[in-house]
Design a protein around this motif. Structure first.
Motif: not given
Length: 178
Positions: A51, A91, A124
């Motif tokens: 991320t 995220t 995600k």
């Protein structure tokens, strides 16, 4: 850069910029993640590395003149001119809303080290990232933005860590950083 033509991987949506990473971008994020390993005190125990690197790559694509210093500095990731910038990525499962927060996790009273913080939300599956905006450390360090772990916001969300949590609606536009 506020209304200039955006790089090809970007589009505009509800005051934010949306970045669509290429397969090469995702591969690069994975390689950076593997090289970094798990940092001490990692909130996600290393799972959030991808991320973070997708967020950094999105920043680099928007600001190709930014000089990366994250490999030799623990206080910031980039420099543009005389401004140090730390990229913070979270995220998410879908497009962020204006009342969602951008966060800098830290203990109370800790002085933020970078001059500016740039915030990104990464889906995600890593297929989209929303560059939600940026703020100076001076603006972020307002005591009304400091929240303790477990404290609830006005929408019933419990903060997962101590730190500064500023609503996305209070950030400068992502494309306005100079």
């Amino acid at each position: 850069m506020s209304r200039k033509k955006l790089p090809p991987q970007f589009s505009r949506a509800k005051g934010m910029l949306v970045f669509t990473p290429t397969s090469d971008d995702i591969k690069e994020a994975f390689e950076r993640s593997e090289n970094l390993g798990v940092l001490p005190n990692s909130f996600t125990k290393g799972v959030g590395r991808m991320t973070g690197f997708i967020g950094q790559i999105a920043f680099e694509r928007l600001y190709p003149n930014a000089i990366y210093e994250g490999d030799k500095s623990f206080t910031h990731d980039y420099v543009i001119g005389n401004r140090t910038i730390d990229v913070k990525a979270k995220t998410c499962s879908g497009p962020p809303l204006p009342h969602y927060t951008a966060s800098v996790n830290c203990s109370q009273g800790k002085k933020l080290q970078a001059r500016a913080y740039f915030f990104v939300r990464v889906r995600k599956d890593f297929m989209k990232a929303w560059l939600v905006g940026w703020a100076t450390s001076q603006k972020i360090q307002n005591k009304i933005h400091y929240k303790k772990k477990g404290e609830l916001d006005n929408f019933g969300f419990a903060y997962k860590t101590d730190g500064y949590h500023i609503p996305i609606s209070e950030l400068q536009r992502a494309s306005s950083l100079k």
